[in-house]
Design a protein around this motif. Structure first.
Motif, mmCIF file in Angstrom:
data_model
loop_
_atom_site.group_PDB
_atom_site.id
_atom_site.type_symbol
_atom_site.label_atom_id
_atom_site.label_comp_id
_atom_site.label_asym_id
_atom_site.label_seq_id
_atom_site.Cartn_x
_atom_site.Cartn_y
_atom_site.Cartn_z
ATOM 1 N N UNK A 1 46.755 -31.892 -29.860
ATOM 2 C CA UNK A 1 47.022 -32.699 -28.673
ATOM 3 C C UNK A 1 45.843 -32.690 -27.707
ATOM 4 N N UNK A 2 44.963 -31.698 -27.826
ATOM 5 C CA UNK A 2 43.884 -31.556 -26.844
ATOM 6 C C UNK A 2 42.485 -31.581 -27.445
ATOM 7 N N UNK A 3 42.348 -31.507 -28.782
ATOM 8 C CA UNK A 3 40.987 -31.428 -29.275
ATOM 9 C C UNK A 3 40.827 -31.572 -30.766
ATOM 10 N N UNK A 4 39.600 -31.320 -31.205
ATOM 11 C CA UNK A 4 39.211 -31.484 -32.601
ATOM 12 C C UNK A 4 38.379 -30.284 -33.045
ATOM 13 N N UNK A 5 38.226 -30.182 -34.365
ATOM 14 C CA UNK A 5 37.391 -29.146 -34.962
ATOM 15 C C UNK A 5 36.370 -29.821 -35.874
ATOM 16 N N UNK A 6 35.160 -29.296 -35.866
ATOM 17 C CA UNK A 6 34.063 -29.833 -36.675
ATOM 18 C C UNK A 6 33.745 -28.839 -37.785
ATOM 19 N N UNK A 7 33.670 -29.335 -39.022
ATOM 20 C CA UNK A 7 33.290 -28.490 -40.155
ATOM 21 C C UNK A 7 32.097 -29.115 -40.860
ATOM 22 N N UNK A 8 31.284 -28.269 -41.468
ATOM 23 C CA UNK A 8 30.073 -28.725 -42.154
ATOM 24 C C UNK A 8 29.996 -28.107 -43.545
ATOM 25 N N UNK A 9 29.464 -28.867 -44.502
ATOM 26 C CA UNK A 9 29.233 -28.356 -45.856
ATOM 27 C C UNK A 9 27.939 -27.543 -45.935
ATOM 28 N N UNK A 10 27.122 -27.572 -44.889
ATOM 29 C CA UNK A 10 25.767 -27.037 -44.955
ATOM 30 C C UNK A 10 25.712 -25.564 -45.311
ATOM 31 N N UNK A 11 26.570 -24.760 -44.697
ATOM 32 C CA UNK A 11 26.480 -23.323 -44.888
ATOM 33 C C UNK A 11 27.401 -22.828 -45.988
ATOM 34 N N UNK A 12 28.670 -23.222 -45.955
ATOM 35 C CA UNK A 12 29.637 -22.734 -46.935
ATOM 36 C C UNK A 12 29.212 -23.042 -48.363
ATOM 37 N N UNK A 13 28.640 -24.235 -48.571
ATOM 38 C CA UNK A 13 28.279 -24.681 -49.915
ATOM 39 C C UNK A 13 26.762 -24.831 -50.085
ATOM 40 N N UNK A 14 26.007 -24.336 -49.106
ATOM 41 C CA UNK A 14 24.541 -24.436 -49.120
ATOM 42 C C UNK A 14 24.091 -25.871 -49.419
ATOM 43 N N UNK A 15 24.647 -26.817 -48.662
ATOM 44 C CA UNK A 15 24.358 -28.244 -48.833
ATOM 45 C C UNK A 15 23.704 -28.806 -47.572
ATOM 46 N N UNK A 16 22.802 -28.032 -46.959
ATOM 47 C CA UNK A 16 22.244 -28.420 -45.663
ATOM 48 C C UNK A 16 21.577 -29.795 -45.695
ATOM 49 N N UNK A 17 20.750 -30.037 -46.703
ATOM 50 C CA UNK A 17 20.039 -31.312 -46.768
ATOM 51 C C UNK A 17 20.889 -32.491 -47.199
ATOM 52 N N UNK A 18 22.083 -32.243 -47.679
ATOM 53 C CA UNK A 18 22.960 -33.307 -48.147
ATOM 54 C C UNK A 18 23.588 -34.056 -46.981
ATOM 55 N N UNK A 19 23.715 -33.402 -45.828
ATOM 56 C CA UNK A 19 24.242 -33.967 -44.580
ATOM 57 C C UNK A 19 25.673 -34.462 -44.738
ATOM 58 N N UNK A 20 26.587 -33.512 -44.904
ATOM 59 C CA UNK A 20 28.012 -33.830 -45.005
ATOM 60 C C UNK A 20 28.796 -32.896 -44.087
ATOM 61 N N UNK A 21 29.640 -33.480 -43.263
ATOM 62 C CA UNK A 21 30.519 -32.712 -42.400
ATOM 63 C C UNK A 21 31.729 -33.561 -42.070
ATOM 64 N N UNK A 22 32.535 -33.090 -41.143
ATOM 65 C CA UNK A 22 33.676 -33.897 -40.724
ATOM 66 C C UNK A 22 34.187 -33.433 -39.370
ATOM 67 N N UNK A 23 34.961 -34.305 -38.747
ATOM 68 C CA UNK A 23 35.697 -33.981 -37.534
ATOM 69 C C UNK A 23 37.167 -34.186 -37.845
ATOM 70 N N UNK A 24 38.016 -33.247 -37.408
ATOM 71 C CA UNK A 24 39.443 -33.346 -37.682
ATOM 72 C C UNK A 24 40.232 -32.945 -36.443
#
Length: 407
Positions: free
Chosen positions: A228-251
Motif C-alpha cells: 500500500x505504501x511502496x515497492x521493492x527493487x531486485x537485481x540479477x547482477x549480484x545473485x546470478x553474477x549477471x551485472x553486464x546483462x542489465x536485468x532487474x525489476x520493481x515490484x
C-alpha cells in the motif's frame, strides 16, 4: 550554448578521481589491485549463458520487446518473491522488468516525484539513491545512518523539521556501502511510519541473496500493508553474477508500478529478449549457483577481513553485501576519504572507494569491493601491510600525504 541546469546539479563523480589515478599508475607499469568499483568478476553460471546463446539464434527474438518485460519474466520475478518470502504479486500490475536496479530507481523516482517534492535518503548510500532525486528535480534531504543511533528517531526528527512533508524515502538493506543489515521488525516499523506520514517507500533489495552465516535478509514486501505504501527493487547482477546483462525489476504498489510502466513505454522497448529469456531460466531453475556465488564472496570476505585485522586495521566481517566498510585508521582520518583513497592507490597499490562518494556522512570510511579472487586479495593485504608499516614511523604519514597531494 546555455548551461544545462539539470546536469549542473550533478556533482563530478568523485570515484573518477581515484579511477584516473589508478589508470595513470597502470599505464606507468604499476600493478594496481582494484577493490573500488563493485563490478562482479565471477562468471555468469553456464546454464544461463547457454540459454542466451540458444535464444539469440532465434530471429524472432531480434525484434523489439516489451518495455515492462515479457510476461514470463514478470511471472518468474513474482514467483521468486513467492518462493522466498511468501509474497503474492500480480505479474501484470505489480511487477515491471527494468534494465538493472539503476534504471529502476532513476526512472521510478522521475515518474513519481515532481520538482520541489522532499525525498529522504540515508547518508551514506549508493549514489543513484540521492541523485535520482536530483535528476527528478526533488528536494533531497540526508538522514544519517549510523550503528550508534536509532534510524527511526532520526527520521521522526527530520519530519518534524521538514516543510513541506516528505513524499518519499529511498533505502536499501543489506546496505551499500555500510553493509548494515536489519530484521523484519525494522520493516514493520517502516511500513507503520509510511502509513502515518503518507510517505512512499522504495526499498533497493539488490543484495537480497548476498548474506552470510545464519543471517537471511528480510523482504520489505513481506510486511502486511507494504504494497500500500511502496515497492521493492531486485537485481540479477549480484545473485546470478549477471551485472553486464542489465536485468532487474520493481515490484509492489500498483500505482507506482503503473507510473513506471507508462514512463518506460516512452523511453525504451525493453531488455533484449534473449537476455530476458535467459533470466527466466536463472530465476526458475536450480538455485544452487546462487549459493556457490555467495560462498565465493564469503571466502573473499573472510580473507580480506582477516588480513586487515592482522595488519592492525580493525574491521568487522559484514553479514551481507559484497563489500567491507572500513573506518580509516586514526592516523589518516583527518585527511578525509578521498585523499586517503588516493594515498592507498599510490602507496599500497590498492584502489578503494572513498566514503565521501556515498554522501557527507561517509567521509571517515572507505569501501572495499570483493571483486578480486583470494590470491589477489592476499596480494592487496601485503601491499596494505607494507604501506601501514612504513607510515608508523614518525613523520611518515605527513610525508606520504605530501607525496600524494601532487598526483
Amino acid at each position: 550554448m546555455e548551461e544545462f541546469r539539470r546536469i549542473k546539479r550533478l556533482p563530478p563523480y568523485v570515484f573518477q578521481v581515484v579511477n584516473e589515478l589508478k589508470m595513470r599508475l597502470r599505464r606507468a607499469g604499476e600493478d594496481i589491485i582494484d577493490l573500488g568499483m563493485g563490478n562482479p568478476d565471477i562468471a555468469t553460471p553456464q546454464h544461463i549463458v547457454n540459454k542466451v546463446i540458444e535464444a539469440v539464434q532465434n530471429p524472432r527474438n531480434h525484434r523489439y520487446s516489451a518495455s515492462m518485460g515479457i510476461p514470463k519474466l514478470r511471472e518468474a520475478f513474482a514467483n521468486w518473491w513467492k518462493r522466498r518470502y511468501d509474497v503474492d504479486l500480480d505479474p501484470s500490475t505489480e511487477v515491471v522488468a527494468t534494465m538493472g536496479a539503476k534504471d529502476a530507481l532513476a526512472h521510478l523516482v522521475l515518474a513519481t516525484i515532481t520538482p520541489g517534492d522532499v525525498v529522504f535518503v540515508p547518508s551514506p548510500t549508493y549514489p543513484i539513491h540521492p541523485y535520482s532525486v536530483v535528476i527528478a528535480g526533488g528536494d533531497l534531504r540526508h538522514i544519517p545512518i549510523r550503528p550508534e543511533s536509532d534510524f527511526f528517531e532520526d527520521l521522526k526528527t527530520a519530519v518534524r523539521l521538514t516543510w513541506p512533508l516528505p513524499k518519499m524515502l529511498i533505502l536499501s538493506f543489506p546496505h551499500n556501502p555500510t553493509t548494515m543489515v536489519v530484521d523484519q521488525d525494522f520493516f514493520r516499523r517502516l511500513v507503520d511510519f509510511a502509513h502515518e506520514y503518507k510517505i512512499m517507500i522504495i526499498h533497493d533489495f539488490a543484495y537480497a541473496d548476498l548474506t552470510f552465516e545464519d543471517y537471511k535478509a528480510p523482504s520489505f514486501l513481506a510486511v502486511p500493508g507494504a504494497k500500500e505504501v511502496g515497492v521493492e527493487v531486485f537485481s540479477m547482477s549480484k545473485s546470478y553474477s549477471m551485472a553486464g546483462w542489465r536485468v532487474g525489476c520493481v515490484a509492489g504498489n500498483p500505482q507506482m508500478i503503473e507510473a513506471l510502466r507508462r514512463l518506460k513505454s516512452y523511453i525504451d522497448y525493453g531488455i533484449f529478449q534473449p537476455v530476458q529469456i535467459a533470466s527466466i531460466i536463472a530465476l526458475n531453475e536450480d538455485q544452487g549457483c546462487v549459493q556457490e556465488i555467495v560462498e565465493e564472496y564469503k571466502d573473499r570476505r573472510d580473507a580480506l577481513c582477516a588480513g586487515l585485522n592482522d595488519c592492525g586495521w580493525n574491521v568487522t566481517p559484514p553479514k551481507g553485501t559484497m563489500f567491507v566498510w572500513a573506518k580509516i585508521p586514526e592516523q589518516f582520518r583527518a585527511m578525509g576519504s578521498l585523499e586517503f583513497s588516493k594515498l592507498m592507490t599510490e602507496q599500497a597499490k590498492v584502489a578503494v572507494s572513498p566514503g565521501i562518494g556515498f554522501g557527507p556522512f561517509g567521509d571517515e570510511h572507505v569501501r572495499f569491493a570483493l571483486v578480486e579472487n583470494r590470491m589477489r586479495i592476499n596480494q592487496a593485504i601485503r601491499g596494505i601491510r607494507h604501506f601501514l608499516g612504513e607510515c608508523t614511523t614518525d613523520g611518515k604519514v605527513e610525508e606520504k600525504v605530501a607525496q600524494t597531494a601532487v598526483l
